[in-house]
Design a protein around this motif. Structure first.
Motif, PDB file in Angstrom:
ATOM      1  N   ARG A 164      62.404  39.821  53.968  1.00 58.58           N
ATOM      2  CA  ARG A 164      63.133  38.908  54.865  1.00 58.58           C
ATOM      3  C   ARG A 164      62.688  37.464  54.643  1.00 58.58           C
TER       4      ARG A 164
ATOM      5  N   GLU B   5      61.228  46.317  53.042  1.00 60.19           N
ATOM      6  CA  GLU B   5      62.045  45.215  53.575  1.00 60.19           C
ATOM      7  C   GLU B   5      61.588  43.915  52.927  1.00 60.19           C
TER       8      GLU B   5
ATOM      9  N   CYS C 195      63.486  33.720  56.592  1.00 59.39           N
ATOM     10  CA  CYS C 195      64.107  33.136  57.785  1.00 59.39           C
ATOM     11  C   CYS C 195      63.843  31.634  57.812  1.00 59.39           C
TER      12      CYS C 195
END
Length: 120
Positions: free
Chosen positions: A40, A38, A42
């Protein structure tokens, strides 16, 4: 169950969030290509919290900056080390690593590797 996470917290000028996102999209593709499970990124949305140490206070953000919280997930620390060794040799990443061209202050980035202890 994934067993290792690289975590990052960094200040980004709000006017450079779009540039940061473009860079992160490219970087994420590279990490995933080499085996990260993964990737990510943010951007801070609710940072005026009333408990604990708010990210902006810890990072000493300047007016006009926001906080980006990101992580990369791997099978294990060994897997992380293997993936990162390949990523760091990739010429596409080298192009992005020029400190003058980065849309954030690399020196103020908080980073660490973490073993997963709970995964529900």
């Amino acid at each position: 169950m994934p067993g290792y996470v690289d975590g990052f917290v960094l200040p980004v000028p709000k006017r450079k969030v779009a540039a940061y996102r473009r860079m992160a999209l490219k970087a994420g593709k590279i990490w995933r290509e080499y085996g990260a499970l993964e990737y990510r990124e943010c951007v801070g949305d609710d940072l005026a919290v009333k408990f604990g140490m708010p990210f902006p206070k810890q990072l000493k953000t300047k007016p006009g900056e926001t906080v980006v919280f990101s992580w990369i997930v791997y099978k294990s620390r060994k897997h992380r080390d293997q993936v990162n060794a390949k990523v760091m040799k990739d010429p596409r990443l080298a192009k992005m690593m020029d400190p003058k061209a980065m849309p954030f202050d690399f020196k103020r980035t908080m980073y660490g590797g973490f073993k997963v202890s709970v995964d529900v």
